[in-house]
Design an enzyme around this catalytic site. Sequence first.
Site, mmCIF file in Angstrom:
data_model
loop_
_atom_site.group_PDB
_atom_site.id
_atom_site.type_symbol
_atom_site.label_atom_id
_atom_site.label_comp_id
_atom_site.label_asym_id
_atom_site.label_seq_id
_atom_site.Cartn_x
_atom_site.Cartn_y
_atom_site.Cartn_z
ATOM 1 N N SER A 129 -4.689 -0.626 8.303
ATOM 2 C CA SER A 129 -4.728 -1.291 6.992
ATOM 3 C C SER A 129 -3.859 -2.539 7.007
ATOM 4 O O SER A 129 -2.845 -2.602 7.723
ATOM 5 C CB SER A 129 -4.191 -0.312 5.947
ATOM 6 O OG SER A 129 -3.891 -0.982 4.755
ATOM 7 N N TYR A 153 2.506 6.325 3.126
ATOM 8 C CA TYR A 153 1.126 6.070 3.558
ATOM 9 C C TYR A 153 1.115 4.975 4.622
ATOM 10 O O TYR A 153 0.527 5.127 5.696
ATOM 11 C CB TYR A 153 0.258 5.656 2.362
ATOM 12 C CG TYR A 153 -1.037 4.986 2.767
ATOM 13 C CD1 TYR A 153 -2.082 5.717 3.316
ATOM 14 C CD2 TYR A 153 -1.209 3.603 2.630
ATOM 15 C CE1 TYR A 153 -3.261 5.094 3.717
ATOM 16 C CE2 TYR A 153 -2.383 2.975 3.018
ATOM 17 C CZ TYR A 153 -3.409 3.727 3.563
ATOM 18 O OH TYR A 153 -4.567 3.111 3.961
ATOM 19 N N LYS A 157 0.140 4.762 8.931
ATOM 20 C CA LYS A 157 -0.711 3.789 9.646
ATOM 21 C C LYS A 157 0.061 3.164 10.810
ATOM 22 O O LYS A 157 -0.452 3.041 11.928
ATOM 23 C CB LYS A 157 -1.202 2.691 8.687
ATOM 24 C CG LYS A 157 -2.152 3.187 7.619
ATOM 25 C CD LYS A 157 -3.456 3.700 8.203
ATOM 26 C CE LYS A 157 -4.379 4.254 7.157
ATOM 27 N NZ LYS A 157 -5.429 5.134 7.704
HETATM 28 P P1 NAD Z 1 -11.766 8.136 1.499
HETATM 29 O O1 NAD Z 1 -10.687 8.987 0.922
HETATM 30 O O2 NAD Z 1 -12.935 7.829 0.658
HETATM 31 O O3 NAD Z 1 -12.267 8.767 2.882
HETATM 32 C C1 NAD Z 1 -11.433 9.510 3.733
HETATM 33 C C2 NAD Z 1 -12.145 10.817 4.056
HETATM 34 O O4 NAD Z 1 -11.337 11.579 4.951
HETATM 35 C C3 NAD Z 1 -12.437 11.673 2.832
HETATM 36 O O5 NAD Z 1 -13.807 12.000 2.798
HETATM 37 C C4 NAD Z 1 -11.548 12.909 3.031
HETATM 38 O O6 NAD Z 1 -12.147 14.075 2.481
HETATM 39 C C5 NAD Z 1 -11.429 12.951 4.545
HETATM 40 N N1 NAD Z 1 -10.218 13.606 5.056
HETATM 41 C C6 NAD Z 1 -8.926 13.367 4.716
HETATM 42 N N2 NAD Z 1 -8.106 14.150 5.433
HETATM 43 C C7 NAD Z 1 -8.894 14.907 6.255
HETATM 44 C C8 NAD Z 1 -8.622 15.910 7.228
HETATM 45 N N3 NAD Z 1 -7.380 16.310 7.494
HETATM 46 N N4 NAD Z 1 -9.676 16.472 7.874
HETATM 47 C C9 NAD Z 1 -10.944 16.078 7.604
HETATM 48 N N5 NAD Z 1 -11.260 15.156 6.691
HETATM 49 C C10 NAD Z 1 -10.237 14.566 6.022
HETATM 50 O O7 NAD Z 1 -11.058 6.778 2.005
HETATM 51 P P2 NAD Z 1 -11.712 5.414 2.489
HETATM 52 O O8 NAD Z 1 -11.440 4.395 1.466
HETATM 53 O O9 NAD Z 1 -13.091 5.643 2.954
HETATM 54 O O10 NAD Z 1 -10.758 5.100 3.725
HETATM 55 C C11 NAD Z 1 -11.067 5.498 5.043
HETATM 56 C C12 NAD Z 1 -9.891 5.150 5.946
HETATM 57 O O11 NAD Z 1 -9.622 3.757 5.847
HETATM 58 C C13 NAD Z 1 -8.594 5.858 5.588
HETATM 59 O O12 NAD Z 1 -7.914 6.187 6.778
HETATM 60 C C14 NAD Z 1 -7.824 4.810 4.809
HETATM 61 O O13 NAD Z 1 -6.434 4.988 4.892
HETATM 62 C C15 NAD Z 1 -8.264 3.539 5.516
HETATM 63 N N6 NAD Z 1 -8.148 2.347 4.675
HETATM 64 C C16 NAD Z 1 -8.780 2.311 3.465
HETATM 65 C C17 NAD Z 1 -8.640 1.186 2.655
HETATM 66 C C18 NAD Z 1 -9.303 1.135 1.296
HETATM 67 O O14 NAD Z 1 -8.944 0.279 0.486
HETATM 68 N N7 NAD Z 1 -10.285 1.980 0.974
HETATM 69 C C19 NAD Z 1 -7.877 0.104 3.087
HETATM 70 C C20 NAD Z 1 -7.270 0.172 4.345
HETATM 71 C C21 NAD Z 1 -7.407 1.302 5.131
HETATM 72 C C1 UD1 Z 2 -3.233 -1.132 -2.207
HETATM 73 C C2 UD1 Z 2 -2.083 -0.455 -1.506
HETATM 74 C C3 UD1 Z 2 -2.242 -0.620 0.003
HETATM 75 C C4 UD1 Z 2 -3.581 -0.069 0.453
HETATM 76 C C5 UD1 Z 2 -4.687 -0.760 -0.338
HETATM 77 C C6 UD1 Z 2 -6.044 -0.209 -0.021
HETATM 78 C C7 UD1 Z 2 -0.165 -0.485 -3.047
HETATM 79 C C8 UD1 Z 2 1.187 -1.049 -3.282
HETATM 80 N N1 UD1 Z 2 -0.812 -0.985 -1.977
HETATM 81 O O1 UD1 Z 2 -3.227 -2.485 -1.858
HETATM 82 O O2 UD1 Z 2 -1.220 0.054 0.688
HETATM 83 O O3 UD1 Z 2 -3.776 -0.293 1.836
HETATM 84 O O4 UD1 Z 2 -4.450 -0.590 -1.749
HETATM 85 O O5 UD1 Z 2 -6.138 1.132 -0.410
HETATM 86 O O6 UD1 Z 2 -0.631 0.409 -3.738
HETATM 87 N N2 UD1 Z 2 -4.224 -4.387 -9.687
HETATM 88 C C9 UD1 Z 2 -4.133 -4.517 -11.071
HETATM 89 N N3 UD1 Z 2 -4.477 -3.442 -11.834
HETATM 90 C C10 UD1 Z 2 -4.918 -2.251 -11.316
HETATM 91 C C11 UD1 Z 2 -5.002 -2.140 -9.900
HETATM 92 C C12 UD1 Z 2 -4.641 -3.216 -9.126
HETATM 93 O O7 UD1 Z 2 -3.742 -5.573 -11.570
HETATM 94 O O8 UD1 Z 2 -5.192 -1.318 -12.080
HETATM 95 C C13 UD1 Z 2 -3.896 -5.558 -8.843
HETATM 96 C C14 UD1 Z 2 -2.762 -5.306 -7.873
HETATM 97 O O9 UD1 Z 2 -1.530 -5.588 -8.456
HETATM 98 C C15 UD1 Z 2 -3.135 -6.277 -6.726
HETATM 99 C C16 UD1 Z 2 -4.662 -6.307 -6.765
HETATM 100 O O10 UD1 Z 2 -5.028 -5.845 -8.060
HETATM 101 O O11 UD1 Z 2 -2.657 -7.575 -7.016
HETATM 102 C C17 UD1 Z 2 -5.300 -5.388 -5.721
HETATM 103 O O12 UD1 Z 2 -4.753 -4.085 -5.863
HETATM 104 P P1 UD1 Z 2 -5.295 -2.817 -5.015
HETATM 105 O O13 UD1 Z 2 -6.769 -2.738 -5.177
HETATM 106 O O14 UD1 Z 2 -4.497 -1.629 -5.436
HETATM 107 O O15 UD1 Z 2 -5.020 -3.218 -3.516
HETATM 108 P P2 UD1 Z 2 -3.652 -3.656 -2.780
HETATM 109 O O16 UD1 Z 2 -2.573 -3.892 -3.745
HETATM 110 O O17 UD1 Z 2 -3.984 -4.776 -1.875
#
Ligand code: NAD
Ligand code: UD1
Length: 348
Positions: A129, A153, A157
């Site tokens: 991430s 969290y 990572k």
């Molecule tokens: P998500 O929660 O929708 O998907 C993660 C999946 O992993 C879920 O279906 C959950 O049930 C499964 N899971 C969790 N722990 C498990 C375990 N121990 N065994 C088996 N299954 C398990 O999340 P996402 O948004 O699809 O994210 C996927 C990955 O990308 C995650 O590792 C997350 O940290 C990373 N990531 C997401 C974002 C974002 O904004 N969505 C940003 C950066 C990184």
């Molecule tokens: C957040 C996480 C980051 C994670 C990423 C994807 C925090 C501090 N950081 O990042 O670790 O990898 O999500 O899951 O939580 N915002 C609002 N109102 C809301 C929600 C968000 O104003 O209700 C703003 C935030 O302040 C930010 C932007 O929207 O400026 C994006 O927020 P968000 O979607 O939570 O992503 P990140 O902050 O980039």
Amino acid sequence: MPHNILVTGGCGYIGSHTVLQLLLGGFRATVVDNLDNSSEIAIQRVKELAGEHGPNLDFHKMDLRDRAALEELFASTKFDAVIHFAGLKAVGESVQKPLLYYDNNLNGTITLLEVMASHGCKKLVFSSSATVYGWPKEVPCTEEFPLCATNPYGRTKLFIEDICRDIYRSDSEWKIILLRYFNPVGAHPSGYIGEDPRGIPNNLMPYVQQVAVGRRPTLTVFGNDYATVDGTGVRDYIHVIDLSDGHIAALNKLDESGIGCEVYNLGTGKGTSVLEMVTAFEKASGKEIPLVMAARRPGDAEIVYASTEKAERELNWKAKYGIEEMCRDQWNWASQNPYGYGSPETSD
Ligand code: NAD
Ligand code: UD1
């Protein structure tokens, strides 16, 4: 024989979209997921969207920390590579329950890596991430920037990235790509699969979407005194389909020789403020999003966006979609599925 890919966390938001792109790209996919933060309905819908490729998808409800179950799966199926999405991802919850996050994310990954190694499967794509850049001193963020973590969290990572670098140093047969995602948003253009967070959304666009369908009255904007175009935080939003395609590019890269443990940003290279995003969503949906201005959210950075040069050059991948398409597809999903895969009774 088509490549057979194990996808951990494949029922989740990014996983389900990536599994669909894999199937459409001619891969076989085996999903393991404990459904902790997802629904099996997502997998059924992916199968339907994949049409004739649907039979190339298998699903096993399994926790990654269940070593015996994982061993059995690897003993019965040969995987060419693993895409590892499974993990918990709520920043606030990780501060409240650090051990849950360390246990799930670290022990899950270590078990997976051990079982992979013992079965000679040493190709991995891991979901990292942009959170590992913390509060970057400058933008765009390049892969060489110093890394830090501001919450448990983020630390999982960073730890997993380091574990991957260490196992490659110890055994050069490993080929690992760490993908640092910026802010994935949007949904498949069909509106049939999308993001369905449990409880109150932490992230911006799932929250906006729930306001638009009437599940929540207002969006709280966290801070309007940043040094940005309109005072609100700037992020690099990336369409989930572009992000999914980035995984296919990474898998193709793993087939090249000389890959060790490499890291790539997946973003668009463009920064968009909260208010710009809300305006784009209002335009796409025709819905007004009432706003409440509030204080900055602790831990939030001011401006974060990616340098995309390395991924463009080495993965031959570039994001295609802009915020208009992201908002259009997010609304298409939200308007057809206001309660995600659930119903008003099953949602908070
Ligand atoms: P998500 O929660 O929708 O998907 C993660 C999946 O992993 C879920 O279906 C959950 O049930 C499964 N899971 C969790 N722990 C498990 C375990 N121990 N065994 C088996 N299954 C398990 O999340 P996402 O948004 O699809 O994210 C996927 C990955 O990308 C995650 O590792 C997350 O940290 C990373 N990531 C997401 C974002 C974002 O904004 N969505 C940003 C950066 C990184
Ligand atoms: C957040 C996480 C980051 C994670 C990423 C994807 C925090 C501090 N950081 O990042 O670790 O990898 O999500 O899951 O939580 N915002 C609002 N109102 C809301 C929600 C968000 O104003 O209700 C703003 C935030 O302040 C930010 C932007 O929207 O400026 C994006 O927020 P968000 O979607 O939570 O992503 P990140 O902050 O980039």
